[in-house]
Write a protein that holds these residues in place. Structure first.
Motif, PDB file in Angstrom:
ATOM      1  N   ARG A 172      53.640   1.311  54.316  1.00 27.53           N
ATOM      2  CA  ARG A 172      54.644   1.820  54.471  1.00 27.53           C
ATOM      3  C   ARG A 172      54.788   1.101  53.038  1.00 27.53           C
ATOM      4  O   ARG A 172      54.339   0.401  51.925  1.00 27.53           O
ATOM      5  CB  ARG A 172      56.209   1.088  54.524  1.00 27.53           C
ATOM      6  CG  ARG A 172      56.623   1.705  56.363  1.00 27.53           C
ATOM      7  CD  ARG A 172      57.294   1.047  56.787  1.00 27.53           C
ATOM      8  NE  ARG A 172      57.016  -0.468  56.794  1.00 27.53           N
ATOM      9  CZ  ARG A 172      57.572  -2.048  56.549  1.00 27.53           C
ATOM     10  NH1 ARG A 172      59.652  -1.503  56.378  1.00 27.53           N
ATOM     11  NH2 ARG A 172      57.181  -3.343  56.329  1.00 27.53           N
ATOM     12  N   GLY A 205      58.252   6.441  50.537  1.00 29.23           N
ATOM     13  CA  GLY A 205      57.082   7.032  51.117  1.00 29.23           C
ATOM     14  C   GLY A 205      56.176   6.121  51.326  1.00 29.23           C
ATOM     15  O   GLY A 205      56.259   5.117  52.532  1.00 29.23           O
ATOM     16  N   ILE A 254      50.647  17.455  56.762  1.00 30.44           N
ATOM     17  CA  ILE A 254      52.038  16.458  55.987  1.00 30.44           C
ATOM     18  C   ILE A 254      53.428  17.594  56.016  1.00 30.44           C
ATOM     19  O   ILE A 254      53.997  17.593  56.253  1.00 30.44           O
ATOM     20  CB  ILE A 254      51.002  16.194  55.021  1.00 30.44           C
ATOM     21  CG1 ILE A 254      50.805  14.950  54.963  1.00 30.44           C
ATOM     22  CG2 ILE A 254      52.678  15.663  53.981  1.00 30.44           C
ATOM     23  CD1 ILE A 254      51.543  13.709  56.169  1.00 30.44           C
ATOM     24  N   ARG A 292      57.086  17.486  58.085  1.00 37.69           N
ATOM     25  CA  ARG A 292      57.935  17.963  57.400  1.00 37.69           C
ATOM     26  C   ARG A 292      58.703  18.688  57.690  1.00 37.69           C
ATOM     27  O   ARG A 292      60.085  18.273  57.908  1.00 37.69           O
ATOM     28  CB  ARG A 292      57.757  17.791  55.819  1.00 37.69           C
ATOM     29  CG  ARG A 292      57.197  15.877  55.232  1.00 37.69           C
ATOM     30  CD  ARG A 292      56.754  16.601  53.860  1.00 37.69           C
ATOM     31  NE  ARG A 292      57.347  15.657  53.007  1.00 37.69           N
ATOM     32  CZ  ARG A 292      56.965  15.709  51.525  1.00 37.69           C
ATOM     33  NH1 ARG A 292      56.213  16.877  51.437  1.00 37.69           N
ATOM     34  NH2 ARG A 292      57.370  14.980  50.462  1.00 37.69           N
ATOM     35  N   TRP A 313      62.097  17.556  56.582  1.00 34.17           N
ATOM     36  CA  TRP A 313      62.446  16.806  55.636  1.00 34.17           C
ATOM     37  C   TRP A 313      62.061  17.693  54.224  1.00 34.17           C
ATOM     38  O   TRP A 313      61.863  18.503  54.853  1.00 34.17           O
ATOM     39  CB  TRP A 313      61.150  15.679  55.650  1.00 34.17           C
ATOM     40  CG  TRP A 313      62.045  14.613  56.670  1.00 34.17           C
ATOM     41  CD1 TRP A 313      62.688  14.081  57.807  1.00 34.17           C
ATOM     42  CD2 TRP A 313      60.583  13.359  57.001  1.00 34.17           C
ATOM     43  NE1 TRP A 313      62.569  12.957  58.364  1.00 34.17           N
ATOM     44  CE2 TRP A 313      60.879  13.028  58.363  1.00 34.17           C
ATOM     45  CE3 TRP A 313      59.543  13.383  56.532  1.00 34.17           C
ATOM     46  CZ2 TRP A 313      59.944  11.862  58.964  1.00 34.17           C
ATOM     47  CZ3 TRP A 313      58.441  12.353  57.682  1.00 34.17           C
ATOM     48  CH2 TRP A 313      59.694  11.257  58.803  1.00 34.17           C
ATOM     49  N   ALA A 329      58.568   9.858  51.508  1.00 32.58           N
ATOM     50  CA  ALA A 329      59.127  10.544  53.673  1.00 32.58           C
ATOM     51  C   ALA A 329      60.424   9.120  53.613  1.00 32.58           C
ATOM     52  O   ALA A 329      61.094   8.687  52.246  1.00 32.58           O
ATOM     53  CB  ALA A 329      58.365   9.482  54.009  1.00 32.58           C
ATOM     54  N   CYS A 360      62.777   5.807  57.521  1.00 34.03           N
ATOM     55  CA  CYS A 360      62.147   7.021  58.885  1.00 34.03           C
ATOM     56  C   CYS A 360      60.694   6.302  58.364  1.00 34.03           C
ATOM     57  O   CYS A 360      59.401   7.193  58.358  1.00 34.03           O
ATOM     58  CB  CYS A 360      62.325   7.826  58.987  1.00 34.03           C
ATOM     59  SG  CYS A 360      63.102   8.771  60.110  1.00 34.03           S
ATOM     60  N   ALA A 374      56.595   7.585  59.256  1.00 31.58           N
ATOM     61  CA  ALA A 374      56.005   8.661  58.247  1.00 31.58           C
ATOM     62  C   ALA A 374      54.345   7.885  58.084  1.00 31.58           C
ATOM     63  O   ALA A 374      53.535   8.907  57.687  1.00 31.58           O
ATOM     64  CB  ALA A 374      56.625   8.041  57.020  1.00 31.58           C
ATOM     65  N   ASN A 387      50.864  10.264  58.738  1.00 32.14           N
ATOM     66  CA  ASN A 387      49.946  10.297  57.458  1.00 32.14           C
ATOM     67  C   ASN A 387      48.677   9.800  58.557  1.00 32.14           C
ATOM     68  O   ASN A 387      47.230  10.913  58.037  1.00 32.14           O
ATOM     69  CB  ASN A 387      50.084   9.047  56.165  1.00 32.14           C
ATOM     70  CG  ASN A 387      49.372   9.262  55.169  1.00 32.14           C
ATOM     71  OD1 ASN A 387      49.422  10.792  55.270  1.00 32.14           O
ATOM     72  ND2 ASN A 387      49.955   8.772  54.246  1.00 32.14           N
ATOM     73  N   ALA A 433      60.028   9.069  65.554  1.00 29.10           N
ATOM     74  CA  ALA A 433      61.034  10.400  63.596  1.00 29.10           C
ATOM     75  C   ALA A 433      62.802   9.445  64.345  1.00 29.10           C
ATOM     76  O   ALA A 433      63.775   9.191  63.397  1.00 29.10           O
ATOM     77  CB  ALA A 433      60.785  11.323  62.846  1.00 29.10           C
TER      78      ALA A 433
END
Length: 603
Positions: A22, A34, A56, A60, A65, A86, A90, A94, A98, A138
């Motif tokens: 993160r 993010g 990604i 999203r 998002w 992100a 969350c 994220a 990823n 999420a």
């Protein structure tokens, strides 16, 4: 079969990434939270990167998002860093997104190939199932109440800091903190009482802690109850409230939430910036002391240019009118910093430095030395801050690197809001007392012998320390070690710098608490081999892995007229050695005499 046993049964499988984490604040890639992933192996191929981007975007879109946020691919010598913006509530999800996005992009993995709870576990389902699983994760992590309070704070220009346990609004004496399990409604928050405090961010390769301590002393002289964080601990009003390395986000958040703090000086190291990002927001000043080789190989940072970009991440934590204070004697900072869209102040050893002179002519802030005196130019006014040779940290003007620290700190203090006369007062006395700057260029005299204790932890820092300490025609004894998370070439470079001063005795040690994956004695062995390669005699080298005992052996070796240099990094070991050196001085010990009771003194 358990996840652990299944993983053990599949030793041939390696995930296609080194690290996934993160980013809780502004960072190397963008100015918001993010997630980032470090790929494994050679530089990724274009189709794999395109697939990652598509994944990604799809995730999203499914999670609704914002698609406009940054998506960054930073290619480097050992692979690539893949990062995207992100929502702050969350970030764990994220990182999972990823991992799935990258694993799926480089090739689907059969269900049987992965343990059930491994990172990237979503990748062994089909695409639709994987996305649905990530969507559920999420939704479970999302905190609408947290986001709503942060948005309310932003609308009121109140700073917000959140982590896994708490949310704080405002800073220091103008802050309130709530557990995430007991967040208030927006109308229950005492908004009129919340405000920011003056704060400075300090980074660089060398001189960070000294600069932080100087700035904190100047802020206290201004009358503020000042907190500061560093590799040595957390301090409020000059008193330690917790020991340890707090040069990252945890230290910054802890002090910014302290209800008694009126100003904060926050050391911000490379590791924290890369692992989690930057915590402080809207700082009045960010100071970058210098850039020198250190920590290459981690998180895709392989060159000095890479390192400069990491250090300059602190500019993202500045207020709109904040000052970025940069060292004009450092070519990397000039090259990378001059183009940044921030108000810049330059400092240098010579006030006549062309960049400083041109900057003053344009109304900019500068600090440098003219005619042996430290001169500050700030907001159109010139200030004489005193005679450099009389400032204790310079040891009569001999220590150029500490003079650079004084110059940068003085400029940063002015931007913080400290009056020039208060800055001058601190410069005239700081360093005279041993407690002002413990572990940094501390000196003891035993007759005509000298002992220097310092943190010097990289080739540049060690070289500058030895330039100050070494004396012609006097024997030199050196304590030498390095952290385990350096590459072999960096460890060898440290030994090469030491060898250049031709020490008569080197005691090789481990850095306690800093092995970081290396076996005991492994680093000492690399250092020893390199010292021998540079021509030092085998009988001039001794291995003693424990830092305090290693320092004691060097003291036993010493004779009248010798100079001993003790770079000590573990704070407990440093404190024990300082106690020993103080007691030897009080007892009028001289080199060559027995160290009576030294074992008891170290306990």
């Amino acid at each position: 079969m358990t996840a652990e046993s299944k993983a053990a049964a599949l030793p041939e499988y390696e995930f296609p990434f080194e690290d996934s984490r993160r980013l809780t604040g502004a960072n190397l890639y963008f100015d918001r939270p993010g997630a980032v992933l470090e790929t494994r192996g050679e530089r990724p191929q274009a189709p794999a990167l395109a697939g990652w981007r598509r994944n990604i975007a799809d995730a999203r879109d499914l999670l609704r998002w914002p698609q406009a946020g940054d998506v960054v691919v930073r290619e480097h010598a050992s692979g690539a860093s893949l990062a995207f913006v992100a929502p702050v509530d969350c970030l764990y999800s994220a990182t999972e997104i990823n991992e799935w996005a990258w694993i799926d992009a480089v090739g689907p993995i059969a269900q049987a190939a992965l343990p059930p709870h491994a990172p990237g576990h979503a990748a062994y389902w089909d695409r639709d199932n994987a996305l649905r699983t990530l969507q559920a994760a999420a939704r479970a992590e999302a905190r609408a109440d947290l986001v709503a309070l942060i948005e309310q704070a932003q609308a009121r220009e109140v700073l917000a800091y959140s982590d896994d346990e708490a949310l704080s609004l405002g800073e220091g004496v103008g802050s309130r903190t709530w557990s995430l399990d007991a967040l208030p409604a927006a109308d229950e928050v005492p908004w009129p009482l919340l405000r920011s405090i003056p704060k400075a961010i300090v980074t660089g390769s060398n001189g960070k802690t000294t600069s932080v301590r100087l700035l904190a002393a100047m802020a206290r002289a201004q009358g503020w109850n000042t907190a500061h964080s560093s590799t040595d601990g957390l301090y409020v009003g000059g008193e330690c409230i917790d020991g340890g390395d707090y040069s990252g986000p945890v230290g910054a958040r802890t002090l910014l939430r302290h209800p008694d703090v009126e100003a904060a000086i926050l050391e911000t190291a490379r590791g924290g910036l890369l692992r989690r990002g930057l915590t402080p927001q809207d700082a009045r000043v960010a100071l970058v002391t210098n850039i020198s080789p250190d920590h290459f190989g981690e998180y895709g940072i392989h060159t000095l240019d890479d390192l400069a970009q990491v250090k300059l991440t602190v500019a993202r934590g500045l207020a709109e009118d904040g000052l970025l204070a940069l060292n004009a004697d450092d070519e990397l900072l000039v090259r990378h910093g001059a183009a940044l869209p921030h108000r810049i102040g330059w400092f240098a050893l010579d006030e006549a430095h062309p960049r400083l002179r041109a900057h003053r002519e344009q109304g900019g802030a500068t600090c440098g030395v003219r005619d042996g005196r430290l001169r500050l130019h700030y907001r159109g006014h010139d200030h004489d801050l005193g005679e450099v040779a009389a400032m204790p940290l310079t040891l009569g003007g001999r220590v150029a690197y500490n003079l650079a620290n004084l110059t940068g700190a003085a400029l940063a203090a002015a931007a913080l809001g400290v009056a020039p006369e208060r800055i001058a007062q601190v410069l005239a006395r700081f360093g005279a007392a041993p407690g002002d700057n413990p572990g940094r260029l501390q000196r003891w005299a035993y007759g005509d012998s000298e002992v220097y204790l310092d943190y010097a932890h990289n080739p540049d820092g060690l070289g500058k320390l030895l330039e100050v300490a070494a004396r012609p025609a006097r024997r030199l004894g050196l304590l030498l070690g390095q952290a385990g998370n350096r590459e072999d070439r960096d460890i060898r470079e440290l030994a090469a710098v030491a060898a250049g001063f031709r020490p008569d005795r080197v005691v090789l040690k481990d850095m306690e608490g800093y092995l970081r994956g290396r076996a005991e004695g492994e680093v000492a062995g690399i250092l020893r081999d390199e010292l021998l390669r540079h021509g030092l005699a085998e009988d001039a080298l001794e291995v003693c892995l424990q830092e305090v005992e290693a320092a004691t052996r060097l003291l036993r070796w010493a004779r009248p007229g010798d100079v001993l240099v003790l770079p000590i990094h573990n704070s407990e070991a440093r404190d024990a050695v300082v106690v020993l050196l103080d007691r030897l001085q009080l007892g009028q010990w001289r080199p060559g005499q027995p160290l009576e009771g030294d074992v008891e003194m170290m306990e």
